[in-house]
Design a protein around this motif. Structure first.
Motif, mmCIF file in Angstrom:
data_model
loop_
_atom_site.group_PDB
_atom_site.id
_atom_site.type_symbol
_atom_site.label_atom_id
_atom_site.label_comp_id
_atom_site.label_asym_id
_atom_site.label_seq_id
_atom_site.Cartn_x
_atom_site.Cartn_y
_atom_site.Cartn_z
ATOM 1 N N GLY A 152 5.762 16.328 8.768
ATOM 2 C CA GLY A 152 5.747 16.693 7.355
ATOM 3 C C GLY A 152 7.051 17.332 6.902
ATOM 4 O O GLY A 152 7.895 17.706 7.728
ATOM 5 N N PRO A 153 7.293 17.495 5.599
ATOM 6 C CA PRO A 153 6.421 16.984 4.529
ATOM 7 C C PRO A 153 6.528 15.467 4.392
ATOM 8 O O PRO A 153 7.544 14.872 4.729
ATOM 9 C CB PRO A 153 6.960 17.689 3.277
ATOM 10 N N TYR A 154 5.476 14.864 3.898
ATOM 11 C CA TYR A 154 5.383 13.416 3.826
ATOM 12 C C TYR A 154 5.715 12.933 2.412
ATOM 13 O O TYR A 154 5.426 13.608 1.416
ATOM 14 C CB TYR A 154 3.971 12.950 4.193
ATOM 15 N N VAL A 155 6.319 11.748 2.373
ATOM 16 C CA VAL A 155 6.586 11.075 1.097
ATOM 17 C C VAL A 155 6.115 9.642 1.242
ATOM 18 O O VAL A 155 6.460 8.954 2.210
ATOM 19 C CB VAL A 155 8.089 11.106 0.726
ATOM 20 N N ALA A 156 5.322 9.182 0.293
ATOM 21 C CA ALA A 156 4.786 7.819 0.343
ATOM 22 C C ALA A 156 4.870 7.201 -1.049
ATOM 23 O O ALA A 156 4.939 7.902 -2.066
ATOM 24 C CB ALA A 156 3.347 7.819 0.848
ATOM 25 N N THR A 157 4.872 5.885 -1.070
ATOM 26 C CA THR A 157 4.942 5.140 -2.329
ATOM 27 C C THR A 157 3.876 4.053 -2.312
ATOM 28 O O THR A 157 3.695 3.368 -1.292
ATOM 29 C CB THR A 157 6.328 4.493 -2.518
ATOM 30 N N VAL A 158 3.200 3.904 -3.434
ATOM 31 C CA VAL A 158 2.157 2.888 -3.557
ATOM 32 C C VAL A 158 2.257 2.295 -4.970
ATOM 33 O O VAL A 158 2.562 3.016 -5.926
ATOM 34 C CB VAL A 158 0.761 3.506 -3.300
ATOM 35 N N PRO A 159 2.067 0.992 -5.124
ATOM 36 C CA PRO A 159 2.139 0.398 -6.463
ATOM 37 C C PRO A 159 1.056 0.949 -7.373
ATOM 38 O O PRO A 159 -0.080 1.188 -6.948
ATOM 39 C CB PRO A 159 1.951 -1.105 -6.201
ATOM 40 N N GLU A 160 1.431 1.163 -8.613
ATOM 41 C CA GLU A 160 0.445 1.612 -9.589
ATOM 42 C C GLU A 160 -0.639 0.543 -9.759
ATOM 43 O O GLU A 160 -0.438 -0.636 -9.449
ATOM 44 C CB GLU A 160 1.119 1.895 -10.931
ATOM 45 N N MET A 161 -1.788 0.988 -10.232
ATOM 46 C CA MET A 161 -2.945 0.136 -10.480
ATOM 47 C C MET A 161 -3.468 -0.528 -9.209
ATOM 48 O O MET A 161 -4.170 -1.533 -9.262
ATOM 49 C CB MET A 161 -2.615 -0.939 -11.527
ATOM 50 N N SER A 162 -3.129 0.052 -8.053
ATOM 51 C CA SER A 162 -3.675 -0.486 -6.813
ATOM 52 C C SER A 162 -5.177 -0.247 -6.777
ATOM 53 O O SER A 162 -5.671 0.793 -7.247
ATOM 54 C CB SER A 162 -3.008 0.167 -5.601
ATOM 55 N N PRO A 163 -5.947 -1.181 -6.226
ATOM 56 C CA PRO A 163 -7.407 -1.019 -6.238
ATOM 57 C C PRO A 163 -7.857 0.134 -5.348
ATOM 58 O O PRO A 163 -7.136 0.585 -4.449
ATOM 59 C CB PRO A 163 -7.908 -2.365 -5.712
ATOM 60 N N GLU A 164 -9.047 0.587 -5.615
ATOM 61 C CA GLU A 164 -9.627 1.675 -4.839
ATOM 62 C C GLU A 164 -9.734 1.261 -3.373
ATOM 63 O O GLU A 164 -10.110 0.137 -3.047
ATOM 64 C CB GLU A 164 -11.009 2.023 -5.399
ATOM 65 N N GLY A 165 -9.361 2.172 -2.470
ATOM 66 C CA GLY A 165 -9.403 1.898 -1.042
ATOM 67 C C GLY A 165 -8.081 1.446 -0.464
ATOM 68 O O GLY A 165 -7.968 1.290 0.753
ATOM 69 N N THR A 166 -7.083 1.258 -1.316
ATOM 70 C CA THR A 166 -5.771 0.843 -0.808
ATOM 71 C C THR A 166 -5.169 1.953 0.049
ATOM 72 O O THR A 166 -5.168 3.125 -0.332
ATOM 73 C CB THR A 166 -4.826 0.529 -1.976
ATOM 74 N N SER A 167 -4.687 1.581 1.225
ATOM 75 C CA SER A 167 -4.080 2.558 2.124
ATOM 76 C C SER A 167 -2.725 2.992 1.579
ATOM 77 O O SER A 167 -1.890 2.151 1.219
ATOM 78 C CB SER A 167 -3.921 1.956 3.517
ATOM 79 N N VAL A 168 -2.502 4.289 1.529
ATOM 80 C CA VAL A 168 -1.248 4.846 1.021
ATOM 81 C C VAL A 168 -0.337 5.221 2.191
ATOM 82 O O VAL A 168 0.798 4.757 2.290
ATOM 83 C CB VAL A 168 -1.516 6.066 0.130
ATOM 84 N N THR A 169 -0.830 6.075 3.076
ATOM 85 C CA THR A 169 -0.065 6.483 4.260
ATOM 86 C C THR A 169 -1.022 7.171 5.221
ATOM 87 O O THR A 169 -2.216 7.354 4.912
ATOM 88 C CB THR A 169 1.100 7.411 3.869
ATOM 89 N N GLN A 170 -0.520 7.556 6.354
ATOM 90 C CA GLN A 170 -1.334 8.262 7.345
ATOM 91 C C GLN A 170 -0.581 9.507 7.793
ATOM 92 O O GLN A 170 0.622 9.466 8.056
ATOM 93 C CB GLN A 170 -1.628 7.363 8.542
#
Length: 615
Positions: A152-170
């Motif tokens: 940590g600290p962690y930084v992650a990026t995910v596309p907007e409007m991604s459906p529920e349950g989409t994996s972001v990071t671990q």
């Protein structure tokens, strides 16, 4: 000596007896400890599992366990000795009863076990009654280490409007406690901050989307994840990690014009390429998702154009064609904007384009005069008298006040000597006769200037063609060097002739050849017209004498096909040569030269012989 051997034999019997199954099945003493006692029998030793708990602090030694030999009797004749790792410092043993104690605080994460050796000896004889045996004291883990997020600290990026349950990071935490003992190192992940947008899997630490999120509403989220050991039970230790989650942009927003109606203006004097104005469509997306192209629809696309500024994403309206206030004073154009890169997933919701209206007013300007033609082509016959009309140019002031104009000829004084123009009405006349054979075209530039504003001036080109008149008679193209042999026979061709004419014949030249009237009766030569603009000179008698007449002058009449037809008489000089029938041009030239000098052939030969002798 016999006593010592007997004693050794008795000790061996005792050891064999202690290893018999009947001895191994004896019950163990209850030590009163909380740990479950499991008897381990090795040779004559009896001890329970030896475990010391870490992180214990006490002013007195803490009991660990007891070593005992089966040979021990109540008389206390056995003595226990402890050696190995930590013996005497960390661990001590009661020599009388074999009880082991720990005297210092232990740390399992530094050393999880200790290997020691025990020996039982007879106090009286100092002879071992049990062989030295090795055993292990294990350090029992306690939950003294809290989890740690090492990455940590962690930084992650995910596309907007991604459906529920989409994996972001671990996220992953580690625990220094013993994973094989109890739940001290078993971690459980939970979400402290980030609801209701994100969730975390309790066992794996995988962060997932809990709902669809729009980057244009919020583009960054701060999520706090907690990791607890002992699977979250009471007394568990915990740690937290911060995860910054950025929403990356997708093209889910169409461009929208800031205004539904734009007003602009452009001067009628503006050249092609002039920037008329700018329009701008907003797009909530960023980067290439906000890239757009502008278009102009309808008939106005012939007059105006629009380009896209890729840096500002503005639509720049340009003048594609000159406008005229007096012809059209207002334009209404329809501008359209379309996203350059479209995500098909969102097309069903709305089109990714927008339209607006742009009204453009044309501003009046004081324009220079305008000629009715950019280029004028005029004709005049050559030889026309001074003051002959060539043609008329016309220009007018395009403005409403229709200011009078003044005409003039520029570019070259020599042209002014040939032509003049009426400054009021644009009439062009000649100032001297023109000769087509000198110049068949004349190019002049005429200007038109506003009388009230001399700075407003325009030009036009005038191309004047001089038309041909048949004013040149045909003639020989060159001087003909013609010879006739003294022994020539009648009807022999001695010369072919042709003609040229400086005039221009639309139908092509055609010449007619004949003898002049004065030579027709007594000429020793005749002219035969070949009907192809050539003619042949033939002898009309046989035999010529140079002593009687050295040369003949034959007048040849040439007629053209112009209107009116013109004729000319051209004289052909024919020299008599001392030859048989075939003319040797070089020989005849020298013969003619010597004859003209008054020298005979014999004299010429004598002169040449003298020259050779001298050489």
């Amino acid at each position: 000596m016999n006593c010592h051997a007997l004693l050794s034999l008795m000790l061996m019997l005792v050891q064999l007896w202690s290893c018999s199954p009947s001895i191994q099945n004896r019950g163990t003493q209850n030590t009163g400890q909380s740990l479950t006692a499991v008897r381990r029998v090795k040779r004559g030793w009896v001890w329970e599992p030896l475990i010391a708990t870490e992180e214990q602090t006490s002013t007195v030694p803490v009991y660990v366990g007891q070593l005992r030999s089966d040979l021990e009797k109540e008389d206390g004749n056995l003595k226990y000795i402890l050696t190995g790792e930590g013996a005497g410092s960390i661990f001590i043993i009661d020599q009388n009863d074999g009880k082991i104690y720990v005297t210092q605080k232990l740390d399992r994460e530094k050393k999880p076990f200790y290997t020691l050796r025990a020996q039982a000896i007879n106090r009286s004889t100092q002879v071992p009654v049990e062989p030295e045996s090795e055993f292990v004291i294990r350090v029992r883990d306690v939950n003294d280490h809290e989890p740690q997020f090492l990455d940590g600290p962690y930084v992650a990026t995910v596309p907007e409007m991604s459906p529920e349950g989409t994996s972001v990071t671990q996220v992953t935490a580690t625990d220094g406690d013993d994973p094989s003992f109890g739940n001290n190192a078993r971690l459980l992940y939970s979400l402290i901050q980030g609801q209701p947008y994100f969730s975390v899997e309790p066992k794996t630490g995988v962060i997932r989307m809990a709902s669809q999120m729009d980057r244009e509403t919020e583009d960054q989220y701060l999520v706090i994840i907690q990791a607890k050991d002992m699977v979250g039970q009471a007394g568990a230790l915990s740690a937290t990690a911060t995860v910054t989650i950025n929403l990356s942009d997708i093209n889910d927003n169409p461009p929208k014009f800031q205004q539904r109606l734009y007003y602009m203006s452009v001067s009628e004097e503006a050249p092609v390429g002039t920037t008329v104005g700018k329009v701008f469509a907003e797009d909530s997306d960023i980067g290439e998702n906000a890239a757009m192209n502008y278009f102009i629809e309808g008939d106005s696309s012939d007059v105006f154009d629009i380009i896209t500024n890729n840096e500002t994403q503005e639509g720049i309206i340009l003048l594609k064609k000159r406008v005229d206030y007096e012809t059209k004073r207002r334009y209404s154009i329809q501008a359209k904007v379309v996203n350059r890169f479209i995500d098909d997933r969102f097309l069903k919701e709305e089109p990714f384009e927008d339209e607006t209206i742009v009204k453009i007013n044309v501003e009046d300007a004081d324009e220079p005069p305008v000629f009715t033609l950019e280029n004028y082509v005029m004709e005049i016959a050559e030889g026309a008298t001074n003051g002959s009309l060539v043609g008329v140019v016309t220009a007018r002031d395009p403005d409403n006040d229709d200011c009078p104009v003044r005409y003039a000829i520029v570019h070259g004084m020599h042209l002014k000597r040939l032509f003049s123009i009426n400054e009021h009405n644009g009439t062009i006349i000649t100032t001297k006769p023109l000769d087509r054979e000198i110049a068949s075209w004349h190019n002049i530039t005429v200007t038109a200037t506003e009388t009230r504003n001399p700075e407003k001036i325009s030009e036009a080109n005038v191309y004047i063609q001089v038309l041909d008149v048949n004013d040149h008679a045909p003639e020989f193209p060159k001087y003909y060097e013609t010879f006739v042999c003294e022994n020539a026979v009648s009807g022999q061709l001695i010369q072919s002739i042709s003609a040229v004419d400086q005039d221009d014949s639309p139908e092509g030249h055609h010449f007619y050849f004949s003898l002049a009237q004065e030579a027709m009766n007594n000429s020793p030569f005749t002219v035969k017209d070949n009907q192809d603009n050539t003619a042949g000179i033939f002898t009309a008698k046989s035999g010529f004498r140079r002593q009687e007449q050295f040369s003949f002058y034959l007048p040849v009449l040439i007629l053209d096909n112009g209107t009116p037809p013109l004729t000319s008489t051209n004289t052909l000089t024919i020299t008599v040569c001392d030859c048989d029938t075939e003319v040797n041009i070089l020989y005849c030239r020298y013969g003619a030269f010597m004859y003209a000098m008054g020298l005979s052939t014999e004299a010429l030969v004598a002169i040449l012989a003298c020259i050779l002798i001298l050489l």
